[in-house]
Write an enzyme that holds these catalytic residues in place. Structure first.
Site, PDB file in Angstrom:
ATOM      1  N   SER A   1      41.395  43.498  38.404  1.00 30.09           N
ATOM      2  CA  SER A   1      40.204  44.240  37.984  1.00 30.09           C
ATOM      3  C   SER A   1      40.490  45.614  37.386  1.00 30.09           C
ATOM      4  CB  SER A   1      39.236  44.395  39.164  1.00 30.09           C
ATOM      5  OG  SER A   1      39.805  45.166  40.203  1.00 30.09           O
TER       6      SER A   1
ATOM      7  N   LYS B   1      32.515  49.648  43.949  1.00 29.88           N
ATOM      8  CA  LYS B   1      33.357  50.477  43.089  1.00 29.88           C
ATOM      9  C   LYS B   1      32.559  51.622  42.470  1.00 29.88           C
ATOM     10  CE  LYS B   1      36.718  46.861  42.236  1.00 29.88           C
ATOM     11  NZ  LYS B   1      37.454  46.036  41.273  1.00 29.88           N
TER      12      LYS B   1
END
Length: 351
Positions: free
Chosen positions: A240, A285
């Site tokens: 990611s 996040k």
């Protein structure tokens, strides 16, 4: 007096039993994983381009989540807290995949992501690079299959029956062309040591009766670039961070300060053609980036399959999380690496 002493001893013994049960409960795994916001890591200390510009005033950051197997206490705690998610084990690990194999797969995905990030950044900067093939990477070995006890996750297969293999497809085609019951000799490396083992093939109904080893695999290749790029991210697994790696590499390759003094975080996989892909845990996040003081956050604006109304795009999920935590951080949708570069360049030009 003796009776009182016995009662006291029984109570003490019961307390010890209860204490041991409480401690033991922490070591009983549940079929779930817990994820929570991790950190936002500045990329400048992690990424090094030989001779690259290291005097930028901006900060580009990758974002992470923390994830681990659940026990009864972490499960209960996560169920009460915002931005802690409880995931069924099958949503995290493949069927029959061990914890070690899961770790191997995550680090391989991270390595592939890094290689793609270098290629994308160098292509955008018009710098030279090339690929070197290392062999075939074993991601997992299925139980009760021919390769069990011979190959392990993390092995690199370099040849079969003395013939070099140049792709996982070539190996698959070769094995499936053999008759079930026949034997092949596999040469591979493990922990920097070379091995040569013979494996008897078996017919698999899933392959229409064709021969197989019972492994999942991927091509293992390394990118060579000029200038050389070094990434020190061994403790970060998964793909990611690809987008943010590519932005930091590109920033160091170019003379201009790409982010013009800004603190920019983000997430998203990166394909070799520069496409930014969907990731998990994006709300967590966003929280991590906000805690680190990021001013902008790049989120994949992924395209959902037609008719899917039960899920949101990563960008929509990020927007929702930003609203919930009431952050001033700007959520920026991106579909490609060029989208992110263009946004930062246009923002810098407008200042």
């Amino acid at each position: 007096m003796e009776g009182r002493a016995n009662v006291k001893n029984k109570k003490t013994g019961l307390l010890y039993v209860i204490l041991l049960l409480i401690i033991a409960a922490a070591f009983i795994p549940l079929p779930f994983y817990i994820t929570r916001p991790g950190e936002a890591h500045a990329l400048n200390p992690i990424v090094h381009v030989n001779g690259g510009d290291k005097n930028d005033t901006s900060t580009l950051m990758l974002t992470t989540i923390q994830m681990g197997p659940a026990n009864i206490y972490s499960y209960a705690w996560a169920s009460l807290r915002d931005y802690e998610e409880i995931l069924p084990k099958e949503d995290v690990r493949y069927e029959h995949e061990s914890e070690d194999e899961f770790s191997v797969r995550q680090f391989h995905l991270m390595d592939t992501s890094q290689q793609n990030a270098i290629a994308v950044a160098f292509k955008e900067a018009d710098k030279p690079y090339s690929w070197v093939y290392n062999g075939i990477y074993v991601l997992s070995v299925f139980p009760d299959m021919p390769a069990e006890g011979v190959l392990e996750a993390g092995d690199r297969i370099t040849s079969i029956d003395g013939r070099s293999v140049t792709s996982s497809k070539q190996m698959t085609d070769y094995v499936q062309a053999k008759k079930p019951g026949s034997r092949i000799t596999v040469t591979f490396t493990r922990d920097k040591k070379n091995y040569k083992k013979t494996i008897q093939l078996r017919a698999f109904a899933e392959l229409g009766g064709k021969s197989g080893l019972g492994i999942s695999l991927a091509d293992d290749r390394t990118l060579k670039s000029d200038p050389k790029v070094t990434l020190k991210a061994d403790e970060i697994g998964g793909p990611s961070a690809g987008l943010m790696f590519s932005l930091e590499i590109y920033d160091q390759l170019m003379e201009e300060d790409l982010a013009a003094g800004l603190k920019v975080a983000g997430t998203g996989t990166i394909a070799s053609d520069g496409t930014v892909g969907r990731i998990g845990g994006i709300a967590q996040k966003v929280v991590a980036a906000d805690r680190a003081g990021a001013q902008f956050f790049f989120a994949p604006d992924d395209k959902l399959p037609a008719g899917r109304t039960d899920v949101k795009t990563n960008y929509e999920e990020a927007q929702k999380a930003a609203e919930e935590i009431d952050t001033d951080m700007v959520i920026v949708p991106v579909q490609t690496f060029s989208d992110a570069v263009d946004y930062l360049q246009n923002y810098s030009a407008s200042k």
